[in-house]
Design a protein around this motif. Structure first.
Motif, PDB file in Angstrom:
ATOM      1  N   THR B  42       0.839  -1.201   0.000  1.00 19.05           N
ATOM      2  CA  THR B  42       0.000   0.000   0.000  1.00 19.05           C
ATOM      3  C   THR B  42       0.876   1.254   0.000  1.00 19.05           C
ATOM      4  O   THR B  42       0.643   2.206  -0.755  1.00 19.05           O
ATOM      5  N   TRP B  43       1.881   1.225   0.855  1.00 16.25           N
ATOM      6  CA  TRP B  43       2.798   2.349   0.954  1.00 16.25           C
ATOM      7  C   TRP B  43       3.507   2.587  -0.392  1.00 16.25           C
ATOM      8  O   TRP B  43       3.676   3.706  -0.837  1.00 16.25           O
ATOM      9  N   GLU B  44       3.887   1.487  -1.035  1.00 19.66           N
ATOM     10  CA  GLU B  44       4.556   1.599  -2.333  1.00 19.66           C
ATOM     11  C   GLU B  44       3.631   2.273  -3.358  1.00 19.66           C
ATOM     12  O   GLU B  44       4.054   3.121  -4.138  1.00 19.66           O
ATOM     13  N   LEU B  45       2.349   1.855  -3.311  1.00 23.41           N
ATOM     14  CA  LEU B  45       1.415   2.297  -4.345  1.00 23.41           C
ATOM     15  C   LEU B  45       0.952   3.744  -4.177  1.00 23.41           C
ATOM     16  O   LEU B  45       0.755   4.455  -5.161  1.00 23.41           O
ATOM     17  N   ILE B  46       0.786   4.168  -2.914  1.00 21.91           N
ATOM     18  CA  ILE B  46       0.225   5.509  -2.690  1.00 21.91           C
ATOM     19  C   ILE B  46       1.017   6.592  -3.419  1.00 21.91           C
ATOM     20  O   ILE B  46       0.432   7.354  -4.202  1.00 21.91           O
ATOM     21  N   PRO B  47       2.358   6.666  -3.240  1.00 21.63           N
ATOM     22  CA  PRO B  47       3.080   7.687  -4.022  1.00 21.63           C
ATOM     23  C   PRO B  47       3.167   7.360  -5.520  1.00 21.63           C
ATOM     24  O   PRO B  47       3.116   8.266  -6.352  1.00 21.63           O
ATOM     25  N   ARG B  48       3.256   6.070  -5.840  1.00 19.05           N
ATOM     26  CA  ARG B  48       3.398   5.703  -7.254  1.00 19.05           C
ATOM     27  C   ARG B  48       2.147   6.075  -8.054  1.00 19.05           C
ATOM     28  O   ARG B  48       2.233   6.429  -9.218  1.00 19.05           O
ATOM     29  N   LEU B  49       0.990   5.965  -7.412  1.00 16.75           N
ATOM     30  CA  LEU B  49      -0.254   6.315  -8.102  1.00 16.75           C
ATOM     31  C   LEU B  49      -0.542   7.812  -8.011  1.00 16.75           C
ATOM     32  O   LEU B  49      -1.559   8.289  -8.496  1.00 16.75           O
ATOM     33  N   GLY B  50       0.366   8.511  -7.325  1.00 18.19           N
ATOM     34  CA  GLY B  50       0.207   9.959  -7.262  1.00 18.19           C
ATOM     35  C   GLY B  50      -0.802  10.431  -6.238  1.00 18.19           C
ATOM     36  O   GLY B  50      -1.238  11.579  -6.275  1.00 18.19           O
ATOM     37  N   LEU B  51      -1.222   9.556  -5.315  1.00 19.29           N
ATOM     38  CA  LEU B  51      -2.175   9.977  -4.285  1.00 19.29           C
ATOM     39  C   LEU B  51      -1.524  10.966  -3.338  1.00 19.29           C
ATOM     40  O   LEU B  51      -2.168  11.866  -2.820  1.00 19.29           O
ATOM     41  N   VAL B  52      -0.226  10.766  -3.089  1.00 19.86           N
ATOM     42  CA  VAL B  52       0.546  11.707  -2.286  1.00 19.86           C
ATOM     43  C   VAL B  52       1.808  12.009  -3.080  1.00 19.86           C
ATOM     44  O   VAL B  52       2.358  11.128  -3.742  1.00 19.86           O
ATOM     45  N   ASP B  53       2.245  13.258  -3.023  1.00 15.15           N
ATOM     46  CA  ASP B  53       3.450  13.656  -3.742  1.00 15.15           C
ATOM     47  C   ASP B  53       4.651  12.809  -3.298  1.00 15.15           C
ATOM     48  O   ASP B  53       4.990  12.807  -2.118  1.00 15.15           O
ATOM     49  N   PRO B  54       5.289  12.093  -4.236  1.00 16.86           N
ATOM     50  CA  PRO B  54       6.431  11.238  -3.866  1.00 16.86           C
ATOM     51  C   PRO B  54       7.582  12.034  -3.260  1.00 16.86           C
ATOM     52  O   PRO B  54       8.445  11.454  -2.610  1.00 16.86           O
TER      53      PRO B  54
END
Lengths: 291, 280, 257
Positions: B42-54
């Protein structure tokens, strides 16, 4: 060969058909109950007695719907039991752990009714009557843990009565109270039973208690459990701790039950074991054998 | 609480329950592992999907990579060493002081009553209130960390020791006296063993609190250690590095918990029932 | 006579300690330690004014919101996770890890993610305070007595009624132990979130005093934090006495036996 559910006698309130319970463990399966079949008529007070470790508690859990049997079934008024039925109440041995310690006596008795949505006035009446019946009208504001063991068990009985069950199951309810209290509670159960006309299945390991209380005693074998014997108790209707217990007939019955339990402990099994087609022994007939 | 559950009534069902647990053990651990992996995914995906600025929350893989790089750096281990030094010294001082005072206060009814109000007043004072004082007195030296750690950990241990000594009074002291044990013998054979489980509970709680305060002091005051590194990484924009250090503090926390439980088990193996915490 | 004796026990030691303090600061002018009198004077000057509204009350407000939200989420989540066997097995190791992270490190992390705002400070408090409540609730829910659970089940006490009348009260001793830890954590997090990243609030004010070497003012701030801690402890004890009256009564009976 499975017993046909239709075999249950039509007037049976509680009917246990070919019940089998196997626990699955790492060390292989453990067969706690092999094959049990018996009926309880409406309004009967039967005692279930057996040596320790004879699967009494397992049986009771299956009957009360807390545990699913491996094979066979339990019928209540002809309906299959698959979860705790509304018409049934259970009194456990561990009174200290079956009452809610955070609720006062009255709230403990009232909770099941409140949960059923029984109207307030009706609820108050039922709770008052139940507390009155067990002789606890004077302590409704106490917490259970402020009471003696015997009184706590009275609260549990009051809760069961107020619930207005058709069948009351009692799992060694007096095993953990002192002898004097125990005698009082035994008489209380007889009184309540006669007054309310409910069906009671009383599990105990105490032979005296089973003979004194019951109209009928079902003796279980040692595990894996089958029915060792099913006898009728032909003692007078009115029982008295001193009078009844000193009757010659009481001694005879007690003697007989004791012998059967000793046999059961040695692993001696009745001929009928494992052949459910033999069905339940007619209670009256086996009672006559003893006489 | 647990003693109640132990005295299980029926033999058959409890046997069943035990066995079920034994059988489910591997499944349980697998599920736990799956939970951790699921969290990391989940942590990997959140920034990768752009939900939070990486830039603010880098993906788990980057952070773990940064942590592995840290593992090879001397500076990282020096910071860990500083944090652990403050943690250990602070805990040691707090436990020593609390044990001595606890036994003195606990064994006298007069002292217990006389100190009660003061203890109840001083105990809830948050040790972070002492931060300005620590800065004034010690600056960014390790003493700043120690002041906060000792203050916070001390009360945890003291309270448990006081409970333990009070427990002795009720149980065994009189028995021992009737058998003619002298004062020293009573302390050696009765007071100390009865108090030990409480003491260990106190030390375990204090160990966790001490780590929190060690990190706090480093973070806020800037005394050397992981906390300061985190603050530096954050202000310096080394975001993956900062998250890696946060993970490292979590790992240290887990290790300390495990160590404390292990010590507790070892010290109390002779004890019939490893006590449950007193809920107060 | 009895009350007089109790009063002596209550006030004796504090009075002695204050006298020692007074005597110690009487002779020499100590830069770090103000006299009791000047501290009291400064305290009134500094805090009985505008500061109550600009620093004290906002801090307390954030603290209260943060701790309460953490308790609610912790209890609700704990009941849910604790009641479902597989969910508990799935999440427990991860949650234990989160609990093990020293909460103050959340301050720089959340500062980065959310900026320096009031919401950030509340979220810091929530995300630090949630773990003790959550994990203790899970543990408490798991440890519901099996006989009691069977009793409730046979009387048809299921679903929401089961949570309301069985699970929550039964877990309440553990929940309260978690709440206690959360409350002291909350206070710590409130202070350092303000010290680390703020332009107002108690923590900020105290650091300002220290930086400007206003020593009596700094001490008066420490006293405010102390009073806040003591106040929270009183609130907790009051709530605990009411919620767990049955539990302490039962323990007393068991111990006496």
């Amino acid at each position: 060969m499975q017993p046909d559910p239709t075999q249950a006698a039509p007037e049976a309130m509680l009917s246990v058909r070919g019940l089998k319970k196997v626990y699955q463990t790492d060390g292989g399966d453990v067969e706690a109950v092999r094959n049990l079949t018996f009926d309880l008529r409406a309004g009967e007070l039967a005692c279930l007695v057996g040596p320790s470790g004879s699967g009494k508690t397992t049986l009771l859990k299956c009957i009360s719907g807390l545990m699913a049997p491996t094979e066979g079934e339990v019928l209540l008024s002809g309906k299959r039991v698959s979860g705790p039925p509304k018409k049934m109440a259970v009194v456990f041995q561990e009174y200290g752990r079956s009452l809610f310690p955070w609720m006062r006596v009255r709230d403990n008795v009232e909770l099941p009714l409140k949960n059923q949505g029984v109207p307030r006035a009706e609820r108050d009446r039922l709770v008052d009557e139940a507390l009155e019946a067990v002789g606890l009208s004077h302590v409704p504001r106490s917490y259970p843990w402020q009471l003696s063991g015997g009184m706590q068990q009275r609260v549990a009985i009051a809760r069961a009565i107020a619930y207005q069950p058709e069948v009351l199951l009692m799992d060694e309810p007096f095993a953990a109270v002192d002898a004097q209290t125990r005698a009082d509670l035994e008489d209380l159960i007889r009184t309540v039973w006669k007054k309310l006309g409910i069906t009671i299945l009383f599990v105990t390991h105490d032979i005296d208690e089973s003979v004194y209380l019951g109209e009928r005693v079902i003796i279980l074998s040692s595990s894996p459990t089958v029915i060792q014997e099913d006898i009728a108790i032909d003692l007078p209707e009115e029982r008295d701790q001193l009078e009844t217990r000193s009757l010659p007939r009481f001694t005879e019955l007690r003697h007989h039950v004791y012998e059967q339990i000793q046999l059961a402990k040695k692993g001696d099994r009745p001929a009928a074991a494992g052949t459910p087609s033999a069905g339940p022994t007619p209670a009256a007939a086996s009672g006559a054998d003893v006489a | 609480m647990s003693s109640k559950t132990l005295a299980s009534g029926a033999a058959a069902p409890s046997v069943e329950r035990q066995h079920r647990q034994v059988r489910k053990m591997p499944t349980k651990q697998l599920l736990g592992l799956a939970g951790i992996l699921g969290f990391l995914l989940t942590w990997e995906l959140i920034p990768r999907l752009g939900l939070v600025d990486p830039n603010y929350l880098p993906p788990a893989s980057e952070v773990i990579a940064a942590l592995i790089v840290d593992f090879g750096l001397t500076a990282f281990w020096v910071a860990v060493g500083e944090t652990m030094k403050a943690w250990f010294l602070g805990l040691l001082m707090a436990v020593a002081a609390a044990v001595v005072l606890g036994f003195i206060i606990g064994s006298s009814n007069f002292l217990r009553k006389a100190t009660n109000s003061t203890i109840e007043f001083l105990r809830p004072i948050p040790s972070v209130a002492l931060i300005p004082l620590a800065v004034l007195m010690f600056g960014v030296k390790i003493e700043s960390s120690l002041l906060l750690i000792v203050y916070a950990a001390f009360w945890q241990v003291l309270i448990q020791v006081l409970y333990g000594v009070a427990d002795v009074d009720m149980v065994a002291n009189n028995t021992a006296r009737t058998y003619g044990l002298g004062r020293m013998a009573r302390i050696r054979y009765v007071v100390f063993p009865t108090t030990l489980p409480y003491l260990m509970t106190g030390v375990r709680l204090a160990a966790a609190v001490a780590l929190v305060l060690a990190i706090t002091a480093e973070l806020v005051i800037g005394s050397p250690g992981l906390g300061r590194e985190i603050a530096l990484a954050q202000s310096g924009g080394a975001i993956s590095g900062m998250y890696a250090l946060v993970l490292a503090t979590g790992l240290i926390g887990v290790l300390i918990n495990m160590l404390m439980r292990f010590i507790e088990k070892k010290t109390l193996s002779w004890h019939t029932s490893v006590r449950s915490e007193v809920f107060v | 006579m009895k009350t007089l004796k109790n009063l002596g026990y209550l006030l004796g030691l504090p009075v002695i300690l204050i006298l020692i303090w007074w005597a110690a600061t009487l002779e020499t002018e100590n830069f770090f330690v103000p006299t009791p009198a000047s501290l009291v004077e400064t305290f009134a000057e500094v805090w009985f004014g505008e500061r109550i509204f600009t620093d004290v009350l906002p801090s307390i407000g954030r603290l209260a919101v943060g701790v309460l939200v953490a308790i609610v989420i912790g209890v609700v989540g704990g009941v849910l996770i604790g009641s479902v066997r597989w969910l508990r097995a799935l999440l427990e190791p991860t949650l234990e890890f989160f609990r093990a992270i020293p909460p103050p490190v959340l301050v720089p992390v959340l500062m980065l993610l959310m900026g320096i705002t009031d919401t950030m400070k509340v979220v810091v408090i929530i995300s630090g305070c949630i773990w003790p409540v959550l994990l203790n609730t899970i543990e408490g829910v798991r440890a519901v007595d099996p006989v009691l659970s069977d009793s409730a089940h046979t009387y048809g006490v299921d679903g929401w009624a089961r949570v309301r009348y069985l699970v929550l009260p039964s877990a309440s001793p553990q929940i309260m132990a978690g709440v206690r830890q959360s409350m002291s954590l909350g206070l710590i997090l409130m202070v350092i979130s303000e010290m680390f990243a703020s332009s107002s609030g108690l923590g900020f004010a105290i650091v300002q005093f220290q930086r400007s070497f206003s020593i009596p003012e700094m001490w008066s701030g420490i006293v405010v934090l102390g009073l806040l801690g003591v106040g929270m402890s009183f609130i907790f004890q009051w709530a605990e006495r009411n919620i767990l009256r049955w539990y302490h009564g039962q323990k007393e009976v068991e111990n006496a036996a």
